[in-house]
Every structure is written in C-alpha cells, then in structure tokens.
Write a protein that holds these residues in place. Structure first.
Motif, PDB file in Angstrom:
ATOM      1  N   ASP A 478       0.842  -1.188   0.000  1.00  0.00           N
ATOM      2  CA  ASP A 478       0.000   0.000   0.000  1.00  0.00           C
ATOM      3  C   ASP A 478       0.886   1.250   0.000  1.00  0.00           C
ATOM      4  N   ASN A 479       0.247   2.351  -0.310  1.00  0.00           N
ATOM      5  CA  ASN A 479       0.908   3.654  -0.209  1.00  0.00           C
ATOM      6  C   ASN A 479       2.102   3.776  -1.143  1.00  0.00           C
ATOM      7  N   VAL A 480       1.911   3.371  -2.407  1.00  0.00           N
ATOM      8  CA  VAL A 480       2.897   3.625  -3.457  1.00  0.00           C
ATOM      9  C   VAL A 480       2.542   4.965  -4.094  1.00  0.00           C
ATOM     10  N   ARG A 481       3.448   5.914  -4.006  1.00  0.00           N
ATOM     11  CA  ARG A 481       3.166   7.273  -4.476  1.00  0.00           C
ATOM     12  C   ARG A 481       3.983   7.552  -5.745  1.00  0.00           C
ATOM     13  N   ILE A 482       3.276   7.924  -6.811  1.00  0.00           N
ATOM     14  CA  ILE A 482       3.902   8.316  -8.070  1.00  0.00           C
ATOM     15  C   ILE A 482       3.739   9.829  -8.222  1.00  0.00           C
ATOM     16  N   ILE A 494      -1.858  31.484 -23.069  1.00  0.00           N
ATOM     17  CA  ILE A 494      -1.599  30.040 -22.988  1.00  0.00           C
ATOM     18  C   ILE A 494      -2.522  29.452 -21.937  1.00  0.00           C
ATOM     19  N   GLN A 495      -3.324  28.469 -22.358  1.00  0.00           N
ATOM     20  CA  GLN A 495      -4.248  27.811 -21.439  1.00  0.00           C
ATOM     21  C   GLN A 495      -3.834  26.349 -21.279  1.00  0.00           C
ATOM     22  N   VAL A 496      -3.746  25.925 -20.014  1.00  0.00           N
ATOM     23  CA  VAL A 496      -3.414  24.537 -19.687  1.00  0.00           C
ATOM     24  C   VAL A 496      -4.578  23.937 -18.927  1.00  0.00           C
ATOM     25  N   ARG A 497      -5.027  22.776 -19.386  1.00  0.00           N
ATOM     26  CA  ARG A 497      -6.173  22.118 -18.753  1.00  0.00           C
ATOM     27  C   ARG A 497      -5.825  20.658 -18.488  1.00  0.00           C
ATOM     28  N   LEU A 498      -6.023  20.260 -17.229  1.00  0.00           N
ATOM     29  CA  LEU A 498      -5.798  18.864 -16.856  1.00  0.00           C
ATOM     30  C   LEU A 498      -7.030  18.051 -17.232  1.00  0.00           C
ATOM     31  N   ILE A 499      -6.835  17.006 -18.027  1.00  0.00           N
ATOM     32  CA  ILE A 499      -7.938  16.154 -18.476  1.00  0.00           C
ATOM     33  C   ILE A 499      -8.075  14.930 -17.583  1.00  0.00           C
ATOM     34  N   ASN A 500      -6.986  14.242 -17.322  1.00  0.00           N
ATOM     35  CA  ASN A 500      -7.008  13.015 -16.513  1.00  0.00           C
ATOM     36  C   ASN A 500      -5.707  12.951 -15.688  1.00  0.00           C
ATOM     37  N   PRO A 501      -5.855  12.787 -14.392  1.00  0.00           N
ATOM     38  CA  PRO A 501      -7.063  12.622 -13.583  1.00  0.00           C
ATOM     39  C   PRO A 501      -7.803  13.949 -13.438  1.00  0.00           C
ATOM     40  N   SER A 502      -9.091  13.842 -13.157  1.00  0.00           N
ATOM     41  CA  SER A 502      -9.957  15.025 -13.156  1.00  0.00           C
ATOM     42  C   SER A 502      -9.902  15.726 -11.801  1.00  0.00           C
ATOM     43  N   LEU A 503      -8.753  16.295 -11.503  1.00  0.00           N
ATOM     44  CA  LEU A 503      -8.617  17.055 -10.262  1.00  0.00           C
ATOM     45  C   LEU A 503      -9.172  18.459 -10.466  1.00  0.00           C
ATOM     46  N   SER A 504      -9.674  19.038  -9.398  1.00  0.00           N
ATOM     47  CA  SER A 504     -10.188  20.394  -9.453  1.00  0.00           C
ATOM     48  C   SER A 504      -9.045  21.347  -9.776  1.00  0.00           C
ATOM     49  N   SER A 505      -9.224  22.153 -10.812  1.00  0.00           N
ATOM     50  CA  SER A 505      -8.168  23.053 -11.264  1.00  0.00           C
ATOM     51  C   SER A 505      -8.572  24.511 -11.156  1.00  0.00           C
ATOM     52  N   PRO A 526      -8.865  14.068  -2.397  1.00  0.00           N
ATOM     53  CA  PRO A 526      -8.356  13.117  -3.392  1.00  0.00           C
ATOM     54  C   PRO A 526      -9.485  12.570  -4.264  1.00  0.00           C
ATOM     55  N   VAL A 527      -9.139  12.249  -5.493  1.00  0.00           N
ATOM     56  CA  VAL A 527     -10.107  11.763  -6.473  1.00  0.00           C
ATOM     57  C   VAL A 527      -9.860  10.280  -6.710  1.00  0.00           C
ATOM     58  N   PRO A 528     -10.880   9.418  -6.513  1.00  0.00           N
ATOM     59  CA  PRO A 528     -10.690   7.990  -6.802  1.00  0.00           C
ATOM     60  C   PRO A 528     -10.576   7.745  -8.303  1.00  0.00           C
ATOM     61  N   ILE A 529      -9.591   6.953  -8.691  1.00  0.00           N
ATOM     62  CA  ILE A 529      -9.358   6.648 -10.108  1.00  0.00           C
ATOM     63  C   ILE A 529      -9.837   5.244 -10.426  1.00  0.00           C
ATOM     64  N   SER A 530      -9.428   4.283  -9.644  1.00  0.00           N
ATOM     65  CA  SER A 530      -9.835   2.889  -9.790  1.00  0.00           C
ATOM     66  C   SER A 530      -9.675   2.238  -8.431  1.00  0.00           C
ATOM     67  N   LYS A 531      -9.883   0.942  -8.370  1.00  0.00           N
ATOM     68  CA  LYS A 531      -9.774   0.243  -7.099  1.00  0.00           C
ATOM     69  C   LYS A 531      -8.346   0.340  -6.573  1.00  0.00           C
ATOM     70  N   GLY A 532      -8.208   0.957  -5.401  1.00  0.00           N
ATOM     71  CA  GLY A 532      -6.901   1.076  -4.774  1.00  0.00           C
ATOM     72  C   GLY A 532      -6.050   2.203  -5.308  1.00  0.00           C
ATOM     73  N   VAL A 533      -6.602   3.068  -6.164  1.00  0.00           N
ATOM     74  CA  VAL A 533      -5.815   4.153  -6.757  1.00  0.00           C
ATOM     75  C   VAL A 533      -6.579   5.457  -6.585  1.00  0.00           C
ATOM     76  N   THR A 534      -5.923   6.462  -6.008  1.00  0.00           N
ATOM     77  CA  THR A 534      -6.472   7.803  -5.883  1.00  0.00           C
ATOM     78  C   THR A 534      -5.441   8.802  -6.407  1.00  0.00           C
ATOM     79  N   LYS A 555       2.149  20.037 -10.018  1.00  0.00           N
ATOM     80  CA  LYS A 555       2.585  18.712  -9.559  1.00  0.00           C
ATOM     81  C   LYS A 555       1.406  17.959  -8.965  1.00  0.00           C
ATOM     82  N   LEU A 556       1.323  16.667  -9.277  1.00  0.00           N
ATOM     83  CA  LEU A 556       0.247  15.822  -8.764  1.00  0.00           C
ATOM     84  C   LEU A 556       0.790  14.457  -8.406  1.00  0.00           C
ATOM     85  N   ASN A 557       0.028  13.724  -7.577  1.00  0.00           N
ATOM     86  CA  ASN A 557       0.430  12.402  -7.082  1.00  0.00           C
ATOM     87  C   ASN A 557      -0.668  11.391  -7.342  1.00  0.00           C
TER      88      ASN A 557
END
Length: 594
Positions: A478-482, A494-505, A526-534, A555-557
């Motif tokens: 558990d707790n593997v951080r990328i 210049i506009q930058v938009r985060l598409i995935n993961p859908s964090l509030s920007s 935190p935003v859930p992405i899949s089972k065991g991944v946020t 920067k995101l994790n």
C-alpha cells in the motif's frame, strides 16, 4: 628560687601525604557528554591529627580546572585546594643497571671476537696440512680433533650471540624506562588539598572534575521485516564512546548524557557603549612622516576560579597562580525536536572499560520494537527507481539523538540513513533506500495536435503519459506514491487544462482572491481513479501546506495499492491551447521523453 627549664614544643610541621591518581584511587563513575566527561574519583587514606597536606599527582592535563569539586567523609575539614602543573624533570641518561648491562655487553662482544678468531685460526691450520707432511694413519685422528674443536667453538659462538641479543633487549628496555621516568605529558596536573583532622583516622576524599577529549555519538541498526504486520521495525540503539583523556576508565559505572554541561560558565559582562561625534582623520601628505604607533600595555588580569565547597565543613577554595587558565570551550547544543529540548540520561548496565586510545567503543543502549508505516515514492519523469521510506513512531521512553543508521531489510543490508533527534512518542521519517522489487515503466509520451477557430486560429495540443507499476513481491503493498507534473502557464494567451485525472483546477487558472473555502476543500480532496488508486495534488495530504497554493506548480500524485505479482496502469493527460503559428517557450519540453 631557681628557674625551671621548660621544654618548648617543636615547630609545627604538617603531615605530607603523596598520592598518585591512577594507583591510589578508584573511579566510581563517569558521565559522558557531547565533547567532555565528568569523572568521579575516590581516595581513601589515613591522616594524622592536625594539619595534613595531600598531594594528588597524575591528574589529566585536559582537566577543566574550573569544574573541580572536592568532597569528603570523615572527622576532618578541607581547608584549601590548589592546582598546578607538574614540572618536567631532567630525563636521566644513565643508571647502575644501564652501566652494568653496557659492561656485560662489552665482555660478550670481546668473547665473541675471540671465538670467531679461534674458528678462523682452526680453518687456517687445517688448510696448511699437506699429505707429504702427515702420515696417512694420523689423518683420521686429525680430522676427528678438528671436528670436535670446531663444534665446541660453534656452540660457544651461538651461545654468545644469544647472550648478546638478550643484553641488547635489556638495554633498550632500560633506556625506554629512563626516558619515561617520572613524567607523563597527558597526566601532568597536581592537586594539593589541605585537610585538618581532629584525630588520627581514615578519611575518604572524592574528586569530581570535567575533562575534555571524551564524547559519545548515537548510532542505530534499523531492521525491517516486510512480512510482519505489527511492529515491523526493530531499532537497535547504540552508543559509540571515544576518549583520549590520558587516564583509562577500567570497570566503571558509565552514564551517557544528552544534555549540554555548563562547567565554568559565568554571567557575561557588558562592554562599554559610548557615543561621540565622528571626526574624520586628516589626510597625510606623502612627505609627512607617519606618527609612531601607540604603545599598549597589558595590565595583569586578576581573578581566580572557584571550586565546589566541601561536603564536610564549607571553606572557600583557591587556585594556585602557577598555571594558565584554559580558554572556555563552547558547547555544541543539541538539536531541538518538535516537542521540546532533546535531553535524556542513559545508564549503561553493568561495568565497562574504556581505555584512553581515541577509538570508538560501542555499547548497546536498548533494542526497541516499533510500529512503522511504509511508503514507496517514485518520480519516473526523472528516475524510475522506487524509494522506500518508513514513518516510524518512537513509542518508547528513550530520546533518540541524531545519528547514522545501518538499514537491513529482511536480513540484508540495503543502505545507510540518518535518524534525526526524536523525543518519546514522536514520529520521524527514515529513508530505507531503493526497492528494486517495485518496477516503474514511464512509457513514451503521446501528442495529438489540432486547430480550431474561424477568425482567431488556436492550436490544441493534447498530451498523454502512461505509467505502469509492477509489484514483483509475493505480498500486496500500500501507499505507493507516483509523482508527476503538467506544465504551468505564465501567459494569459496560454491555457493549460488537466484532463485526466480530473482534479479540481479552479486555483490554477483563478486568482488567489477568488478562492473560496469550498474551492480549497475541493482541491484538497483526493479523487478515486480505480480500485486502490487515488489522485491528488502534490502536498494536498499535508496539513501544513497552504491550501490556496495547491496545484499552482502543476505537480500531482497518485497513491496506489498494488496486489502481489500485479500491475497498475496510470494515465496522465492534459491539453495546451495556444495561438496558432506562435512559438511557445517550454512547449517542446513537453514532448521530450525522459
């Protein structure tokens, strides 16, 4: 009436008692601090009625003279204490033993010369014999006599050579003994103690003093058992004790102190603080001679250091004026943890011997079983290696000092790490090194480009970055951080938009003034992405990080749980919108592969 003859009493002569510290006393205890130690020595001896002068020779030259305290037990009173250096006596160059050995060596050398001459003469005689001058029947007898005589001379020569080697060894030992007679550079202080005794009895005098040249450092062995679910970390708390004071500490009771001692620290005095009108100095012409420099005279400085008072009858002690006061050594203060000053006392169990050799002698203070939370961190854009760390809670009564730790995982040495100063019940982060069983793949980045707009053309760049985590362990982790990032715009065009993961920007493009409490809460969540991944912005799970700054650096994790022998795929996707046919500085970096 005739006058009677009255006998006058003899002049008063104090009783002199000579003692040598290392021979006539025992060390009852030593407290070792950072950079110095406090030694307690006990002397037991008999005193005569009246005044006694006790001379203690062989105290260490690194003794802090302002720290000396004298205590005692018995029917006596301590009057005064003085300290001085033992003068170096002329080194004797000869002795009766040395003279006798030199004479013996001369006799052996002369006897050895005669023996060698005899062997040479025998060889010469045998070489002069000819057949025509000797009967064949006598040849056997001549050879037999030659053999017996030569054997006798050879044995005599070997015995003399052995005696010569023994005499040379004794001469060397005697010269070494003479060179070291009566003086030791490291033990050249002398204390003279005045003791007045009410009656002839045995008394006990205790000298307590601080010495430089002694210290101890904390060291650790951290053993991690990845299979253990509770208390996976075993921390072995060790101390490396070093002393080069000149006196050996044999079979002593040793105490390790983490506090800073305050021997010889007095109240500071304020310097004069005067005000005056600035007057520039007149410019001197080259032809004018420079005035002679002022002469400064150094007035003798008066003042005496103080001793601790006697445990029998308090009397003010004085120093002798025959030594030079050492400068006060500044103490290195221990670091301060988040819960207050780090201060503790460790009593080493049993008795221990620490010779004065300047070598670190290790002792184990305690072995602790501690809980820890493991975490894996990887920044694959820079390096795909995975770093393992543990947040360890010091759930013990022991204060941990800053020191170097050797880290072992499942019995194998993997790295060295640093342990900070930690108070009881405080947690600390400990880097455990690289974990090669967690393999990260940072795939080549994919870019798609398109244009939009009728009047004002814009170029749309969509970037997709795939990351794969492979857990080769036979257990889930558990707790593997990328950690990764997207570019941040510094220009309104210049506009930058985060598409995935859908964090509030909202806080990336919005102003600081427009950030509301609900927006900050949304960015922290935190935003859930899949089972065991946020997924979350970098620093969102750290309470001390300002919520209004989250996401502004791009920067995101991802925080992942990875089953055994399984893979987890992560997708980072963002869009950059810029005016068409416009060179954008930094955009080319977004398509560079790591």
């Amino acid at each position: 009436m005739e006058p009677r003859n009255v006998e006058r009493p003899p002049p008063f002569q104090p009783s002199n008692i000579e003692l040598v510290a290392k021979d006539d006393s025992t060390i009852s205890g030593v407290s070792v601090y950072s950079g110095r130690a406090e030694v307690t020595r006990i002397f037991k001896f008999k005193v005569q009625t009246g005044q006694n002068q006790i001379t203690v020779n062989g105290l260490p030259s690194v003794l802090d003279q302002e720290s000396l305290r004298v205590q005692g037990r018995g029917a006596a009173t301590i009057h005064d204490v003085t300290i001085s250096r033992i003068p170096r006596l002329p080194v004797p160059t000869t002795s009766p033993t040395l003279t006798a050995l030199q004479a013996k060596k001369e006799r052996i050398v002369m006897a050895l010369a005669r023996c060698k001459k005899g062997i040479a003469s025998l060889e010469t005689y045998l070489a002069t014999l000819h057949v025509q001058y000797i009967d064949v029947t006598q040849l056997r007898k001549v050879v037999k006599e030659y053999d017996a005589t030569a054997e006798e001379l050879d044995n005599q020569r070997l015995e003399l050579q052995k005696e010569l080697a023994d005499v040379d060894k004794k001469l060397e030992d005697e010269r070494t003994k003479l060179a070291g007679t009566g003086f030791d550079e490291k033990l050249n202080l002398r204390a003279v103690i005045g003791v007045f005794a009410d009656s002839e009895s045995e008394v006990e005098i205790t000298l307590i003093y601080a010495v430089h040249g002694a210290s101890w450092n904390a060291g650790y062995d951290i053993r991690v058992d990845m299979q253990a679910k509770e208390e996976p970390v075993t921390l072995i708390y060790k101390a490396g004790i070093t002393q080069n004071t000149g006196e050996d500490w044999g079979d002593i009771s040793l105490t390790l102190e983490t506090a800073t001692p305050t021997f010889g620290v007095g109240v500071p005095a304020l310097d004069p603080w005067n005000l005056s009108i600035y007057k520039p100095e007149p410019i001197m012409l080259a032809s004018q001679a420079a005035p002679p420099p002022p002469r400064w005279s150094m007035a003798p400085r008066a003042g005496r250091g103080g001793f601790g008072k006697s445990a029998l009858v308090p009397h003010e002690a004085t120093y002798a004026e025959s030594y030079r006061e050492p400068s006060i050594i500044a103490h290195r203060e221990l670091e301060v943890s988040s819960k207050g000053n780090v201060s503790a006392t460790f009593q080493v169990p049993g008795l221990i011997s620490i010779p004065s050799d300047g070598v670190a002698h290790n002792v184990t203070i305690v072995q602790l079983k501690l809980n820890a939370k493991m975490s894996w961190v990887c920044v694959p854009k820079k390096d795909t290696k995975t770093h393992l760390s543990a947040k360890i809670k010091n759930a013990s009564q022991y204060t941990l000092l800053r020191g170097t730790a050797s880290v072992y995982m499942d019995g194998s040495f993997i790295s060295r790490s640093e342990v900070p100063a930690v108070s009881p019940d405080e947690s600390f982060d400990c880097a455990l090194g690289l974990d090669p069983s967690i393999r990260i793949t940072y795939h080549p980045r994919v870019k798609k480009q398109s244009q939009s707009g009728f009047v004002t053309k814009t170029a749309n760049h969509v970037f997709t970055q795939n990351i794969t985590i492979f857990n080769t362990k036979s257990m889930a982790i558990d707790n593997v951080r990328i950690v990764d990032q997207i570019p941040v715009s510094e220009d309104a065009q210049i506009q930058v938009r985060l598409i995935n993961p859908s964090l509030s920007s909202a806080l990336i493009t919005g102003s600081r003034d427009s950030a509301t409490a609900s927006m900050i809460e949304a960015v922290r969540k935190p935003v859930p992405i899949s089972k065991g991944v946020t997924a979350l912005w970098d620093g969102a799970d750290e309470p001390e990080v300002d919520g209004e700054t989250l996401g502004r650096n791009g920067k995101l994790n991802w925080v992942c749980s990875v089953p055994p022998q399984s893979k987890v795929n992560l997708v980072l996707q963002w869009e950059v919108v810029v005016p068409a046919r416009t060179d954008i500085l930094g955009l080319a970096l977004a398509v560079c592969y790591p």
